[in-house]
Every structure is written in C-alpha cells, then in structure tokens.
Design a protein around this motif. Structure first.
Motif, PDB file in Angstrom:
ATOM      1  N   LEU A  63     -17.021  19.164  18.357  1.00 57.62           N
ATOM      2  CA  LEU A  63     -15.704  18.611  18.683  1.00 57.62           C
ATOM      3  C   LEU A  63     -15.491  17.663  16.992  1.00 57.62           C
ATOM      4  N   LYS A  64     -16.417  17.033  16.351  1.00 59.64           N
ATOM      5  CA  LYS A  64     -17.339  16.774  14.982  1.00 59.64           C
ATOM      6  C   LYS A  64     -16.357  17.318  14.124  1.00 59.64           C
ATOM      7  N   SER A  65     -16.572  19.044  14.430  1.00 65.47           N
ATOM      8  CA  SER A  65     -16.564  19.678  13.275  1.00 65.47           C
ATOM      9  C   SER A  65     -15.076  20.046  13.770  1.00 65.47           C
ATOM     10  N   ALA A  66     -14.566  20.128  15.059  1.00 66.01           N
ATOM     11  CA  ALA A  66     -13.259  20.851  15.022  1.00 66.01           C
ATOM     12  C   ALA A  66     -12.581  20.086  14.258  1.00 66.01           C
ATOM     13  N   LEU A  67     -12.999  18.706  14.100  1.00 63.22           N
ATOM     14  CA  LEU A  67     -11.839  17.409  14.125  1.00 63.22           C
ATOM     15  C   LEU A  67     -12.127  17.507  12.809  1.00 63.22           C
ATOM     16  N   LYS A 110       7.512  13.690   8.677  1.00 62.10           N
ATOM     17  CA  LYS A 110       7.314  12.775  10.438  1.00 62.10           C
ATOM     18  C   LYS A 110       6.790  13.282  10.697  1.00 62.10           C
ATOM     19  N   GLU A 111       6.242  14.472  10.983  1.00 59.70           N
ATOM     20  CA  GLU A 111       5.556  15.377  12.210  1.00 59.70           C
ATOM     21  C   GLU A 111       3.632  14.707  11.658  1.00 59.70           C
ATOM     22  N   LEU A 112       3.738  15.372  10.278  1.00 60.43           N
ATOM     23  CA  LEU A 112       2.550  15.060   9.504  1.00 60.43           C
ATOM     24  C   LEU A 112       2.307  13.498   9.291  1.00 60.43           C
ATOM     25  N   GLU A 113       2.978  12.570   9.049  1.00 62.80           N
ATOM     26  CA  GLU A 113       2.562  11.617   9.217  1.00 62.80           C
ATOM     27  C   GLU A 113       2.331  10.680  10.784  1.00 62.80           C
ATOM     28  N   ALA A 114       2.593  11.562  12.059  1.00 60.19           N
ATOM     29  CA  ALA A 114       1.939  11.073  13.367  1.00 60.19           C
ATOM     30  C   ALA A 114       0.798  11.866  13.159  1.00 60.19           C
ATOM     31  N   GLU A 115       0.132  13.167  13.161  1.00 59.59           N
ATOM     32  CA  GLU A 115      -1.019  13.477  12.959  1.00 59.59           C
ATOM     33  C   GLU A 115      -1.512  13.171  12.159  1.00 59.59           C
ATOM     34  N   ILE A 116      -1.743  12.729  11.485  1.00 59.94           N
ATOM     35  CA  ILE A 116      -2.603  12.349  10.285  1.00 59.94           C
ATOM     36  C   ILE A 116      -2.883  11.031  10.825  1.00 59.94           C
ATOM     37  N   MET A 117      -1.865   9.927  11.652  1.00 55.11           N
ATOM     38  CA  MET A 117      -2.163   8.301  12.516  1.00 55.11           C
ATOM     39  C   MET A 117      -3.599   8.803  13.732  1.00 55.11           C
ATOM     40  N   GLU A 118      -3.242  10.239  14.351  1.00 62.89           N
ATOM     41  CA  GLU A 118      -3.987  10.783  15.316  1.00 62.89           C
ATOM     42  C   GLU A 118      -5.280  11.437  14.852  1.00 62.89           C
ATOM     43  N   VAL A 119      -5.496  11.910  13.510  1.00 60.44           N
ATOM     44  CA  VAL A 119      -6.981  12.439  13.513  1.00 60.44           C
ATOM     45  C   VAL A 119      -7.623  11.050  13.483  1.00 60.44           C
ATOM     46  N   VAL A 120      -7.351  10.272  12.648  1.00 56.78           N
ATOM     47  CA  VAL A 120      -7.816   8.702  12.164  1.00 56.78           C
ATOM     48  C   VAL A 120      -8.496   8.156  12.996  1.00 56.78           C
ATOM     49  N   GLU A 122      -8.771   9.761  16.541  1.00 49.52           N
ATOM     50  CA  GLU A 122      -9.384   9.988  16.922  1.00 49.52           C
ATOM     51  C   GLU A 122     -11.176  10.187  16.294  1.00 49.52           C
ATOM     52  N   ALA A 123     -11.124  10.067  15.490  1.00 47.07           N
ATOM     53  CA  ALA A 123     -12.630   9.522  14.067  1.00 47.07           C
ATOM     54  C   ALA A 123     -12.874   8.519  14.689  1.00 47.07           C
ATOM     55  N   ASN A 124     -12.104   7.587  14.601  1.00 51.98           N
ATOM     56  CA  ASN A 124     -12.887   6.423  15.219  1.00 51.98           C
ATOM     57  C   ASN A 124     -13.868   6.221  16.797  1.00 51.98           C
ATOM     58  N   THR A 125     -13.225   6.899  17.689  1.00 50.77           N
ATOM     59  CA  THR A 125     -13.739   6.600  19.182  1.00 50.77           C
ATOM     60  C   THR A 125     -14.975   7.304  18.677  1.00 50.77           C
ATOM     61  N   GLY A 129     -14.889   3.524  12.315  1.00 47.12           N
ATOM     62  CA  GLY A 129     -14.653   3.254  10.746  1.00 47.12           C
ATOM     63  C   GLY A 129     -14.730   4.985  10.393  1.00 47.12           C
ATOM     64  N   TRP A 130     -15.172   6.178  10.728  1.00 47.57           N
ATOM     65  CA  TRP A 130     -15.151   7.293  10.076  1.00 47.57           C
ATOM     66  C   TRP A 130     -13.469   7.116   9.623  1.00 47.57           C
ATOM     67  N   GLY A 131     -12.679   7.265  10.482  1.00 53.87           N
ATOM     68  CA  GLY A 131     -11.264   7.340  10.300  1.00 53.87           C
ATOM     69  C   GLY A 131     -10.826   6.999   9.095  1.00 53.87           C
ATOM     70  N   SER A 132     -11.393   6.096   8.446  1.00 56.74           N
ATOM     71  CA  SER A 132     -11.138   5.706   7.404  1.00 56.74           C
ATOM     72  C   SER A 132     -11.528   6.690   5.954  1.00 56.74           C
ATOM     73  N   ILE A 133     -13.111   7.782   6.084  1.00 57.70           N
ATOM     74  CA  ILE A 133     -13.081   8.109   5.125  1.00 57.70           C
ATOM     75  C   ILE A 133     -13.024   9.510   5.262  1.00 57.70           C
ATOM     76  N   ILE A 134     -12.718  10.138   6.593  1.00 60.05           N
ATOM     77  CA  ILE A 134     -12.708  11.183   7.038  1.00 60.05           C
ATOM     78  C   ILE A 134     -12.216  12.153   6.416  1.00 60.05           C
ATOM     79  N   PHE A 135     -10.875  11.642   5.545  1.00 61.51           N
ATOM     80  CA  PHE A 135      -9.771  12.792   5.078  1.00 61.51           C
ATOM     81  C   PHE A 135     -10.105  13.202   3.235  1.00 61.51           C
ATOM     82  N   GLN A 136     -11.429  11.945   3.033  1.00 61.86           N
ATOM     83  CA  GLN A 136     -11.838  12.140   1.774  1.00 61.86           C
ATOM     84  C   GLN A 136     -13.260  12.611   2.327  1.00 61.86           C
TER      85      GLN A 136
END
Length: 244
Positions: A63-67, A110-120, A122-125, A129-136
């Motif tokens: 799941l982490k790899s897919a995210l 706008k859809e991409l902004e919502a997608e980014i918030m959703e990924v963040v 999901e990463a925090n679940t 704190g993983w959501g702050s560095i997942i895109f990096q």
C-alpha cells in the motif's frame, strides 16, 4: 427633460441586458462538462483497489509503494500544469484557443489540489508526519528513474550513433614538431615555435645554473673555516720580505 431621460433609459437597458446575459451564460457554463485535461489516473485507481481489498488484505508495504507511485504521478502533473498554464494563457489572449481548453485546464488544477490533499491525508494514516515529505520522496524517485533510464539506454544510444556517424572515439595521431636549430634570433615578425637556439661559440657555459666570471682567474672556493685558500691569495708584502 425628455432629452436627458432617453439616454439614461437607453444605458440602463443595455447594462441590464448585459447583466442578464452574463448570469445565464455563467450558469450554463458552470453545469457544462469539459473534456478532462488528464484523461485518467491509473495509479490512484490501483491504490484504491488495493485499499478496498479485504480477502486477503493487502500488505502495508504494498500500500505504501502504491501511494508513493500515486504521488509520483501527481508531481508529474503539477510540473506539466506549471509549464502549460503560461503558454495557454498567452494563446487564449491571442485568440488561438477557445475557452473550453482553458476551462478544462482550470478544472484539472482544482482536481489536482484535491488529489494532493487526499494523498497527504492517506500518508499520515500510515506514519504520522509522512504527508509532509511524501512528495519530496516522490520527486527524488522521479529524478532517480530518469538517471537510471539514461544509464540503461547508454549502450543502445552509442550503437545508434556509431551506426549513424561512424566510429566514435577513433584515435587520431598528431605529428610532433621537430626542433629546428638556428643561429641567432629569429627574424622580426616571424614566430618560431619549438626553436632551440644553441649558445654562440666561446660563450661561457653555466654549471648548475651559475655562470662563472668572464674575466680574470676564477676565485677559489673556501670552506666554512677559512681553509683551502690558494697560495696566490697571499699578500705581495710577504713575498717582498722573503726576497729581502
């Protein structure tokens, strides 16, 4: 009085008509479905399908790899929107494109902004704190994949260029310049690279970079304690005393 009311009435009617037309035009465009700027998001669909799998449940590592793969796709889309938006805005001002493409791009943003918030979220679940560095992390993985692709395609690119341009890296022998001996300085205005001029006849030769004196007898070299002086260094007064 009537001459003043007629222009005012005319202007009010025109403004009211424009406002009514703008209201209905915006209302119609708000409910209009534009062609999506990005056709699909397969990485998001894969992650959602793995998350909904219950028998057996998907592994957390999977799941982490897919995210992370989903975040990599989002990073690529953000970069594409940053590159396309100024160009589309310029073309829209010139009238080269219609409003449909521009509105489609705004909707995708706008859809991409919502997608980014959703990924963040999901990463925090998974890890707090993983959501702050997942895109990096996703950006670093994209750069790593590009470098690996260049490295893997080096052999094929070399073969293609050798087939197109011939042998690459062929050694070319450059002839060396032989030294030319000449007497005296070169003529004015002429460059003589690699020319070695021998010393003139009768010139004093240097020993270890030291040139001996040209006139008279060479002086004797004395040691540090004053010994080793020549007999010729004696004063003439002593010789005269012996003769007497």
């Amino acid at each position: 009085m009537a001459s003043v009311l007629v222009p005012v009435l005319y202007i009010s009617i025109v403004i009211t008509s424009l406002l009514v037309f703008s209201h209905f035009y915006r209302k119609r465009n708000a409910g209009k479905l534009y062609e999506p700027y990005f056709p699909s998001h397969p990485e998001r669909d894969i992650y959602v399908s793995l998350l909904q799998k219950n028998d057996p449940p998907a592994n957390e590592t999977l799941l982490k790899s897919a995210l992370v793969r989903r975040a990599m796709t989002d990073v690529g889309r953000v970069l594409r929107l940053r590159e396309d938006k100024p160009a589309l805005q310029n073309l829209l001002q010139k009238g080269s494109i219609g409003d449909d493409l521009w509105n489609s791009m705004l909707q995708a943003e706008k859809e991409l902004e919502a997608e980014i918030m959703e990924v963040v979220a999901e990463a925090n679940t998974f890890v707090e704190g993983w959501g702050s560095i997942i895109f990096q992390t996703a950006n670093e993985m994209i750069a790593n994949e590009k470098m690996r692709g260049v490295f893997e395609n080096t052999a094929s690119e070399r073969a293609r260029k050798e087939q197109k341009y011939g042998k690459i890296g062929k050694h070319i022998e450059i002839p060396t310049l032989q030294p030319v001996f000449m007497q005296g300085p070169p003529p004015p205005g002429a460059s003589a690279p690699g020319v070695v001029v021998p010393p003139a006849a009768g010139a004093a030769k240097s020993v270890n970079g030291l040139v001996p004196p040209t006139g008279g007898r060479p002086e004797s070299v004395a040691s540090s304690d004053g010994e080793g002086l020549d007999d010729s260094s004696k004063s003439p007064s002593k010789k005269s005393k012996k003769r007497k």
